[in-house]
Design a protein around this motif. Structure first.
Motif, PDB file in Angstrom:
ATOM      1  N   ALA A 174      24.343 -87.330 -22.035  1.00 10.40           N
ATOM      2  CA  ALA A 174      23.419 -87.938 -21.080  1.00 10.40           C
ATOM      3  C   ALA A 174      22.049 -87.275 -21.166  1.00 10.40           C
ATOM      4  N   LEU A 175      22.043 -85.956 -21.345  1.00 10.65           N
ATOM      5  CA  LEU A 175      20.785 -85.227 -21.486  1.00 10.65           C
ATOM      6  C   LEU A 175      20.068 -85.633 -22.775  1.00 10.65           C
ATOM      7  N   THR A 176      20.836 -85.834 -23.830  1.00 14.56           N
ATOM      8  CA  THR A 176      20.254 -86.273 -25.097  1.00 14.56           C
ATOM      9  C   THR A 176      19.634 -87.650 -24.953  1.00 14.56           C
ATOM     10  N   ILE A 177      20.322 -88.547 -24.248  1.00 12.92           N
ATOM     11  CA  ILE A 177      19.796 -89.898 -24.034  1.00 12.92           C
ATOM     12  C   ILE A 177      18.473 -89.842 -23.288  1.00 12.92           C
ATOM     13  N   LEU A 178      18.421 -89.048 -22.215  1.00 15.14           N
ATOM     14  CA  LEU A 178      17.207 -88.962 -21.414  1.00 15.14           C
ATOM     15  C   LEU A 178      16.099 -88.213 -22.141  1.00 15.14           C
ATOM     16  N   SER A 179      16.448 -87.389 -23.110  1.00 12.95           N
ATOM     17  CA  SER A 179      15.439 -86.720 -23.929  1.00 12.95           C
ATOM     18  C   SER A 179      14.886 -87.664 -24.987  1.00 12.95           C
ATOM     19  N   CYS A 181      16.277-101.488 -23.202  1.00 17.19           N
ATOM     20  CA  CYS A 181      17.246-101.516 -24.297  1.00 17.19           C
ATOM     21  C   CYS A 181      18.582-102.076 -23.817  1.00 17.19           C
ATOM     22  N   LEU A 182      19.021-101.657 -22.640  1.00  9.91           N
ATOM     23  CA  LEU A 182      20.288-102.148 -22.089  1.00  9.91           C
ATOM     24  C   LEU A 182      20.195-103.625 -21.735  1.00  9.91           C
ATOM     25  N   GLN A 183      19.066-104.035 -21.182  1.00  4.81           N
ATOM     26  CA  GLN A 183      18.908-105.437 -20.803  1.00  4.81           C
ATOM     27  C   GLN A 183      18.888-106.348 -22.022  1.00  4.81           C
ATOM     28  N   ARG A 184      18.358-105.846 -23.135  1.00 12.07           N
ATOM     29  CA  ARG A 184      18.320-106.636 -24.377  1.00 12.07           C
ATOM     30  C   ARG A 184      19.636-106.547 -25.144  1.00 12.07           C
ATOM     31  N   THR A 193      19.682 -99.867 -31.519  1.00 13.91           N
ATOM     32  CA  THR A 193      18.802 -98.763 -31.113  1.00 13.91           C
ATOM     33  C   THR A 193      19.598 -97.665 -30.427  1.00 13.91           C
ATOM     34  N   LEU A 194      20.524 -98.033 -29.569  1.00 19.37           N
ATOM     35  CA  LEU A 194      21.328 -97.044 -28.855  1.00 19.37           C
ATOM     36  C   LEU A 194      22.135 -96.175 -29.821  1.00 19.37           C
ATOM     37  N   THR A 195      22.661 -96.776 -30.872  1.00 21.66           N
ATOM     38  CA  THR A 195      23.504 -96.014 -31.804  1.00 21.66           C
ATOM     39  C   THR A 195      22.690 -95.098 -32.707  1.00 21.66           C
ATOM     40  N   ARG A 196      21.368 -95.194 -32.654  1.00 19.38           N
ATOM     41  CA  ARG A 196      20.533 -94.255 -33.416  1.00 19.38           C
ATOM     42  C   ARG A 196      20.361 -92.935 -32.680  1.00 19.38           C
ATOM     43  N   ILE A 197      20.765 -92.900 -31.407  1.00 21.12           N
ATOM     44  CA  ILE A 197      20.732 -91.640 -30.654  1.00 21.12           C
ATOM     45  C   ILE A 197      21.951 -90.818 -31.062  1.00 21.12           C
ATOM     46  N   PRO A 198      21.771 -89.569 -31.455  1.00 20.50           N
ATOM     47  CA  PRO A 198      22.912 -88.742 -31.886  1.00 20.50           C
ATOM     48  C   PRO A 198      24.016 -88.698 -30.838  1.00 20.50           C
ATOM     49  N   GLY A 199      25.247 -88.960 -31.293  1.00 21.72           N
ATOM     50  CA  GLY A 199      26.390 -88.882 -30.392  1.00 21.72           C
ATOM     51  C   GLY A 199      26.826 -90.215 -29.816  1.00 21.72           C
ATOM     52  N   ILE A 200      26.033 -91.265 -30.022  1.00 21.33           N
ATOM     53  CA  ILE A 200      26.385 -92.577 -29.484  1.00 21.33           C
ATOM     54  C   ILE A 200      26.876 -93.487 -30.611  1.00 21.33           C
ATOM     55  N   GLY A 201      28.150 -93.868 -30.538  1.00 21.70           N
ATOM     56  CA  GLY A 201      28.705 -94.826 -31.473  1.00 21.70           C
ATOM     57  C   GLY A 201      28.632 -96.231 -30.897  1.00 21.70           C
ATOM     58  N   LYS A 202      29.131 -97.193 -31.636  1.00 17.40           N
ATOM     59  CA  LYS A 202      29.031 -98.588 -31.212  1.00 17.40           C
ATOM     60  C   LYS A 202      29.778 -98.833 -29.906  1.00 17.40           C
ATOM     61  N   LYS A 203      30.986 -98.276 -29.766  1.00 12.32           N
ATOM     62  CA  LYS A 203      31.776 -98.519 -28.558  1.00 12.32           C
ATOM     63  C   LYS A 203      31.100 -97.922 -27.329  1.00 12.32           C
ATOM     64  N   THR A 204      30.551 -96.724 -27.484  1.00 11.53           N
ATOM     65  CA  THR A 204      29.857 -96.097 -26.353  1.00 11.53           C
ATOM     66  C   THR A 204      28.617 -96.894 -25.983  1.00 11.53           C
ATOM     67  N   ALA A 205      27.893 -97.363 -26.996  1.00 11.28           N
ATOM     68  CA  ALA A 205      26.695 -98.175 -26.745  1.00 11.28           C
ATOM     69  C   ALA A 205      27.060 -99.450 -25.992  1.00 11.28           C
ATOM     70  N   GLU A 206      28.157-100.071 -26.382  1.00  5.38           N
ATOM     71  CA  GLU A 206      28.595-101.302 -25.713  1.00  5.38           C
ATOM     72  C   GLU A 206      28.981-101.024 -24.259  1.00  5.38           C
ATOM     73  N   GLY A 247       9.894 -93.148 -34.144  1.00  7.10           N
ATOM     74  CA  GLY A 247      10.213 -93.499 -35.525  1.00  7.10           C
ATOM     75  C   GLY A 247      11.701 -93.446 -35.812  1.00  7.10           C
ATOM     76  N   LEU A 248      12.383 -92.445 -35.266  1.00  2.00           N
ATOM     77  CA  LEU A 248      13.820 -92.320 -35.484  1.00  2.00           C
ATOM     78  C   LEU A 248      14.589 -93.485 -34.887  1.00  2.00           C
ATOM     79  N   LEU A 249      14.168 -93.942 -33.718  1.00  2.00           N
ATOM     80  CA  LEU A 249      14.870 -95.033 -33.044  1.00  2.00           C
ATOM     81  C   LEU A 249      14.574 -96.383 -33.666  1.00  2.00           C
ATOM     82  N   LYS A 250      13.523 -96.459 -34.472  1.00  4.16           N
ATOM     83  CA  LYS A 250      13.208 -97.722 -35.146  1.00  4.16           C
ATOM     84  C   LYS A 250      13.773 -97.774 -36.564  1.00  4.16           C
TER      85      LYS A 250
END
Length: 206
Positions: A86-91, A101-104, A109-122, A202-205
């Motif tokens: 959660a701290l990584t997401i907010l950072s 991102c959630l509304q779209r 994009t969510l899975t480009r954050i370290p530690g977030i896989g497809k299931k967690t993003a969903e 840049g990392l998230l894109k």
């Protein structure tokens, strides 16, 4: 439960600080959006906090804004999202960007954050898509962070590298993102917060 701390900032390194409260040093983990608003060491500081209690550790997480702590608490209620993630997401993302991102339903994009896989993003999309609506604008801290410069013990690019690695990015990825960010002539290359924000974008894109 420790909900708020006021004391003297005696140490800060990447996303980890030590706050002296009447002679007791509290170790507190903070998101980068809070880190870049920290005062110099030996200056007063107040943080809104959450204490996570586990069998093997008690951890404190701190935030400049009460609303950002509220978003953190929503995140850790999602299955598969612990306090560190959660701290990584907010950072890595401002609250306004996360909400959009959630509304779209932007899983990529969510899975480009370290530690977030497809299931967690969903799960994040399903469980939080409508819960962040009340945070309709960027939090106050998000607006101020981009204009706050650290007193550098290292160069801004080195500080940015350390911050990205602390978020979970590999050193090679972090270096590549920082180098790409520094090519922007409009970027203030002496401001660590600006370099980190540009590198994360840049990392998230990518």
């Amino acid at each position: 439960m420790i909900s708020r701390l006021s004391g003297i900032l005696i140490d800060k390194e990447s996303a980890h600080i030590v706050l002296d409260v009447q002679g007791v040093g509290y170790a507190v983990d903070v998101p980068l959006t809070t880190y870049y608003q920290l005062p110099s060491t030996n200056e007063p500081l107040t943080l809104w906090t959450h204490m996570a209690v586990r069998e093997d550790a008690h951890q404190l997480f701190g935030f400049h804004e009460r609303e950002q702590r509220s978003v953190f608490l929503l995140l850790i209620k999602v299955s598969g999202v612990g306090p560190k993630l959660a701290l990584t997401i907010l950072s890595g993302m401002e609250v306004s960007a996360l909400r959009n991102c959630l509304q779209r339903e932007d899983i990529a994009t969510l899975t480009r954050i370290p530690g977030i896989g497809k299931k967690t993003a969903e799960r994040l999309v399903i469980e939080l898509r409508d819960k962040l609506d009340k945070f309709s604008v960027s939090l106050p801290g998000e607006q101020k962070a981009a204009n706050v410069s650290l007193v550098p013990e290292a160069t801004a690019s080195e500080e940015a590298m350390s911050a990205l690695v602390a978020l979970g990015y590999k050193p090679v990825e972090a270096q590549r993102a920082v180098n790409a960010a520094l090519k922007d002539s409009a970027l203030n290359s002496d401001d660590t917060a600006s370099v980190v924000r540009a590198a994360l974008k840049g990392l998230l894109k990518s």
